[in-house]
Design a protein around this motif. Structure first.
Motif, PDB file in Angstrom:
ATOM      1  N   ILE A 233       3.976   9.210 -42.451  1.00  0.00           N
ATOM      2  CA  ILE A 233       2.640   9.383 -41.885  1.00  0.00           C
ATOM      3  C   ILE A 233       1.762   8.307 -42.527  1.00  0.00           C
ATOM      4  O   ILE A 233       2.200   7.599 -43.444  1.00  0.00           O
ATOM      5  CB  ILE A 233       2.108  10.806 -42.167  1.00  0.00           C
ATOM      6  CG1 ILE A 233       0.943  11.177 -41.241  1.00  0.00           C
ATOM      7  CG2 ILE A 233       1.728  10.968 -43.637  1.00  0.00           C
ATOM      8  CD1 ILE A 233       0.574  12.662 -41.288  1.00  0.00           C
ATOM      9  N   GLY A 234       0.523   8.157 -42.078  1.00  0.00           N
ATOM     10  CA  GLY A 234      -0.374   7.183 -42.666  1.00  0.00           C
ATOM     11  C   GLY A 234      -0.843   7.584 -44.055  1.00  0.00           C
ATOM     12  O   GLY A 234      -0.978   8.779 -44.366  1.00  0.00           O
ATOM     13  N   GLY A 265       0.639   2.192 -45.018  1.00  0.00           N
ATOM     14  CA  GLY A 265      -0.676   1.579 -45.055  1.00  0.00           C
ATOM     15  C   GLY A 265      -0.912   0.731 -43.818  1.00  0.00           C
ATOM     16  O   GLY A 265       0.028   0.388 -43.077  1.00  0.00           O
ATOM     17  N   ASP A 266      -2.161   0.394 -43.577  1.00  0.00           N
ATOM     18  CA  ASP A 266      -2.526  -0.443 -42.438  1.00  0.00           C
ATOM     19  C   ASP A 266      -1.780  -1.772 -42.513  1.00  0.00           C
ATOM     20  O   ASP A 266      -1.777  -2.450 -43.540  1.00  0.00           O
ATOM     21  CB  ASP A 266      -4.035  -0.687 -42.455  1.00  0.00           C
ATOM     22  CG  ASP A 266      -4.514  -1.461 -41.239  1.00  0.00           C
ATOM     23  OD1 ASP A 266      -3.925  -1.292 -40.155  1.00  0.00           O
ATOM     24  OD2 ASP A 266      -5.486  -2.233 -41.371  1.00  0.00           O
ATOM     25  N   GLY A 267      -1.103  -2.125 -41.410  1.00  0.00           N
ATOM     26  CA  GLY A 267      -0.391  -3.394 -41.349  1.00  0.00           C
ATOM     27  C   GLY A 267       1.035  -3.360 -41.852  1.00  0.00           C
ATOM     28  O   GLY A 267       1.773  -4.353 -41.711  1.00  0.00           O
ATOM     29  N   ARG A 278       5.125  -1.734 -36.397  1.00  0.00           N
ATOM     30  CA  ARG A 278       3.956  -2.031 -37.229  1.00  0.00           C
ATOM     31  C   ARG A 278       2.967  -0.882 -37.155  1.00  0.00           C
ATOM     32  O   ARG A 278       2.837  -0.223 -36.111  1.00  0.00           O
ATOM     33  CB  ARG A 278       3.293  -3.323 -36.736  1.00  0.00           C
ATOM     34  CG  ARG A 278       2.003  -3.695 -37.452  1.00  0.00           C
ATOM     35  CD  ARG A 278       1.569  -5.113 -37.084  1.00  0.00           C
ATOM     36  NE  ARG A 278       1.327  -5.262 -35.670  1.00  0.00           N
ATOM     37  CZ  ARG A 278       0.130  -5.076 -35.077  1.00  0.00           C
ATOM     38  NH1 ARG A 278      -0.915  -4.702 -35.808  1.00  0.00           N
ATOM     39  NH2 ARG A 278      -0.010  -5.251 -33.778  1.00  0.00           N
ATOM     40  N   VAL A 279       2.268  -0.635 -38.260  1.00  0.00           N
ATOM     41  CA  VAL A 279       1.314   0.464 -38.345  1.00  0.00           C
ATOM     42  C   VAL A 279      -0.107  -0.090 -38.263  1.00  0.00           C
ATOM     43  O   VAL A 279      -0.446  -1.060 -38.948  1.00  0.00           O
ATOM     44  CB  VAL A 279       1.500   1.245 -39.665  1.00  0.00           C
ATOM     45  CG1 VAL A 279       0.412   2.302 -39.836  1.00  0.00           C
ATOM     46  CG2 VAL A 279       2.879   1.894 -39.696  1.00  0.00           C
ATOM     47  N   MET A 280      -0.927   0.524 -37.404  1.00  0.00           N
ATOM     48  CA  MET A 280      -2.353   0.227 -37.331  1.00  0.00           C
ATOM     49  C   MET A 280      -3.131   1.461 -37.775  1.00  0.00           C
ATOM     50  O   MET A 280      -2.894   2.556 -37.252  1.00  0.00           O
ATOM     51  CB  MET A 280      -2.764  -0.125 -35.892  1.00  0.00           C
ATOM     52  CG  MET A 280      -2.145  -1.383 -35.337  1.00  0.00           C
ATOM     53  SD  MET A 280      -2.545  -1.604 -33.567  1.00  0.00           S
ATOM     54  CE  MET A 280      -4.328  -1.767 -33.638  1.00  0.00           C
ATOM     55  N   PHE A 281      -4.005   1.304 -38.745  1.00  0.00           N
ATOM     56  CA  PHE A 281      -4.888   2.398 -39.143  1.00  0.00           C
ATOM     57  C   PHE A 281      -5.908   2.587 -38.022  1.00  0.00           C
ATOM     58  O   PHE A 281      -6.609   1.658 -37.639  1.00  0.00           O
ATOM     59  CB  PHE A 281      -5.567   2.048 -40.457  1.00  0.00           C
ATOM     60  CG  PHE A 281      -6.480   3.111 -40.996  1.00  0.00           C
ATOM     61  CD1 PHE A 281      -6.150   4.459 -40.926  1.00  0.00           C
ATOM     62  CD2 PHE A 281      -7.687   2.762 -41.602  1.00  0.00           C
ATOM     63  CE1 PHE A 281      -6.991   5.440 -41.427  1.00  0.00           C
ATOM     64  CE2 PHE A 281      -8.541   3.725 -42.116  1.00  0.00           C
ATOM     65  CZ  PHE A 281      -8.190   5.070 -42.022  1.00  0.00           C
ATOM     66  N   SER A 282      -5.980   3.801 -37.457  1.00  0.00           N
ATOM     67  CA  SER A 282      -6.811   4.075 -36.285  1.00  0.00           C
ATOM     68  C   SER A 282      -7.698   5.302 -36.503  1.00  0.00           C
ATOM     69  O   SER A 282      -7.592   6.301 -35.779  1.00  0.00           O
ATOM     70  CB  SER A 282      -5.920   4.284 -35.048  1.00  0.00           C
ATOM     71  OG  SER A 282      -5.107   3.163 -34.800  1.00  0.00           O
ATOM     72  N   PRO A 283      -8.592   5.281 -37.484  1.00  0.00           N
ATOM     73  CA  PRO A 283      -9.417   6.461 -37.762  1.00  0.00           C
ATOM     74  C   PRO A 283     -10.464   6.691 -36.690  1.00  0.00           C
ATOM     75  O   PRO A 283     -10.726   5.839 -35.844  1.00  0.00           O
ATOM     76  CB  PRO A 283     -10.076   6.094 -39.102  1.00  0.00           C
ATOM     77  CG  PRO A 283     -10.196   4.605 -39.052  1.00  0.00           C
ATOM     78  CD  PRO A 283      -8.947   4.138 -38.353  1.00  0.00           C
ATOM     79  N   GLY A 284     -11.082   7.850 -36.769  1.00  0.00           N
ATOM     80  CA  GLY A 284     -12.135   8.224 -35.823  1.00  0.00           C
ATOM     81  C   GLY A 284     -11.898   9.623 -35.304  1.00  0.00           C
ATOM     82  O   GLY A 284     -12.737  10.506 -35.471  1.00  0.00           O
ATOM     83  N   HIS A 285     -10.740   9.838 -34.691  1.00  0.00           N
ATOM     84  CA  HIS A 285     -10.374  11.203 -34.306  1.00  0.00           C
ATOM     85  C   HIS A 285     -10.165  12.033 -35.562  1.00  0.00           C
ATOM     86  O   HIS A 285     -10.627  13.172 -35.652  1.00  0.00           O
ATOM     87  CB  HIS A 285      -9.130  11.187 -33.436  1.00  0.00           C
ATOM     88  CG  HIS A 285      -8.613  12.537 -33.081  1.00  0.00           C
ATOM     89  ND1 HIS A 285      -9.345  13.448 -32.364  1.00  0.00           N
ATOM     90  CD2 HIS A 285      -7.427  13.139 -33.369  1.00  0.00           C
ATOM     91  CE1 HIS A 285      -8.643  14.553 -32.215  1.00  0.00           C
ATOM     92  NE2 HIS A 285      -7.479  14.402 -32.824  1.00  0.00           N
ATOM     93  N   THR A 286      -9.444  11.477 -36.528  1.00  0.00           N
ATOM     94  CA  THR A 286      -9.321  12.067 -37.864  1.00  0.00           C
ATOM     95  C   THR A 286      -9.439  10.952 -38.896  1.00  0.00           C
ATOM     96  O   THR A 286      -9.411   9.766 -38.553  1.00  0.00           O
ATOM     97  CB  THR A 286      -7.967  12.793 -38.066  1.00  0.00           C
ATOM     98  OG1 THR A 286      -6.930  11.816 -38.248  1.00  0.00           O
ATOM     99  CG2 THR A 286      -7.634  13.699 -36.888  1.00  0.00           C
TER     100      THR A 286
END
Length: 430
Positions: A233-234, A265-267, A278-286
């Motif tokens: 998970i992130g 982690g992001d990136g 690849r992972v993108m950190f996408s906050p806002g919803h949580t």
């Protein structure tokens, strides 16, 4: 209405008049499939058709599609409608072409027709089916392969994402079944995923969550036990754990993310077989939401819904409409042809389940995004969020999901118990 009989159980037509629909049941038809979007010119509308069909004793299926935006979900819905028809089917669109095209796609994918025979089959029935050939060829070239599993109880979409070259896969956002009325849990959804993996001869390399979910339990821990694959998970999940530790007054909760095998982690990058992810950190919803970009696909879960459904709410504890706008902007900066897979579908207008779009479609068609700047988005999102009640399972689910899908430990009587804080989410809409 011009009808073409394809076989004893399947016919196609152009748009039938409502009076003609009323006669279909008496003529032996058992199911009517409407493939026309309500906004299409000359379409009488799905509600009117449904009334006419049901008055005639027909099963009715609304599967609005266009050739340009056709996805695997549309083909799956058409296949299911045929399987559940209980007798002869009439499928219609404006001309009959889309009906025949979907029929052919099902036949080829299920192995009853060769791709090389599609063009001649179309000509026999008076249609150019080259779009079907192109769609099937494009499908064969897509990587990764994506199989979706819809849970109607929670409107959730779960995914198996596989590398065709190595047959290695990842499971994304699996659901552990839970009935809040009886307190019963089940692994029906997760076992359906495992059955597919076994049937396809896949090896599970990862079990991935996009964020701690507020509307269903995660089956990540159960699937980890069954497959031995690592869970991930992130890395911002630790902030969510600390936040909800306070809500639950839960001093023993570890808030270091140790419930997962890896925190991304992001990136950060990882592999699924030969596929690069690849992972993108996408906050806002949580606080902790991430997007997985795998090959030509991105798994965005609640950040974006289908273009006819808008975007995710941002009013959960730790949510932010401004952060959500920034996250969506980053996703929409991916190449236009990137396939976007969402984590929920609420079937607006009674249409079939859909879960796949593209960056280009979202930019052009999503009413929360097309022609709207940051200030307009924030205003729209916050006004809408003020009207939304909390998900019915939020207080049940978070205490499971901040622990990677682990249920509470059994107490001295052998039973597990959830802890529901009262008046914790002050001001929430009832």
């Amino acid at each position: 209405m011009k009808t073409i009989v394809v076989n004893l159980l399947f016919s196609i037509s152009d748009q039938p008049a409502l009076a003609e629909i009323a006669d279909l049941g008496a003529n032996g038809t058992r199911c009517l499939i409407n493939l026309r979007p309500d906004a299409e010119e000359g379409a009488p509308g799905s509600k009117a058709e449904k009334r006419a069909a049901e008055d005639s004793g027909l099963n009715y299926r609304f599967i609005p599609v266009t050739v340009a935006d056709l996805t695997e979900a549309d083909v799956d819905a058409f296949r299911a409608a045929l399987a559940e028809s209980k007798g002869p089917v009439l499928a219609h669109c404006k001309s009959g072409m889309r009906a025949l095209l979907l029929y052919v796609l099902v036949e080829v994918i299920d192995g009853r027709m060769a791709l090389a025979d599609v063009t001649a089959f179309g000509e026999t029935h008076g249609f150019d089916l080259s779009p079907a050939v192109n769609w099937l060829q494009n499908r064969a070239g897509k990587s990764p392969r994506v199989k979706a599993f819809f849970d109607p109880r929670t409107w959730s979409v779960q995914y198996v994402v596989s590398d065709p070259a190595t047959r290695r896969c990842a499971i994304i956002d699996p659901v552990l079944d839970y009935d809040e009325k009886s307190g019963q849990t089940s692994t029906e959804n997760a076992d359906r995923i495992l059955a597919y993996i076994a049937a396809e001869g896949l090896t599970v390399e990862w079990i991935l969550d996009t964020h701690p979910h507020a509307d269903h339990f995660s089956a990540a821990f159960y699937l980890k036990q069954k497959t031995g694959a690592p869970s991930a998970i992130g890395d911002h999940v630790v902030e969510v754990q600390k936040l909800w530790k306070g809500f639950y007054n839960w001093p023993s909760l570890a808030t270091d993310g140790s419930q997962w095998d890896r925190l991304f982690g992001d990136g950060e990058t990882f592999s699924i077989g030969t596929l690069s992810a690849r992972v993108m950190f996408s906050p806002g919803h949580t606080l902790a939401s991430i997007t997985y970009v795998i090959g030509d696909a991105a798994f965005v879960h609640d950040t974006l819904f289908m273009p006819d459904s808008g975007t995710a709410r941002a009013d959960f504890p730790g949510g932010s409409s401004e952060a959500l706008y920034a996250s969506i902007s980053a996703i929409l900066a991916l190449p236009d042809e990137t396939r976007l897979f969402t984590g929920h579908d609420y079937q607006p207008g009674g249409r079939h389940v859909r879960y796949e779009s593209t960056v280009a479609q979202q930019k052009a068609q999503n009413p929360h995004l097309a022609g709207i700047d940051k200030a307009g988005f924030v205003e729209l999102r916050e006004a809408r969020d003020r009207t939304l009640p909390m998900p019915k399972l939020i207080l049940h689910a978070l205490q499971v999901n901040v622990r990677g899908g682990r249920l509470p430990e059994p107490e001295d009587n052998g039973r597990r118990y959830l802890k529901i804080p009262l008046d914790a989410l002050e001001g929430a809409v009832w």
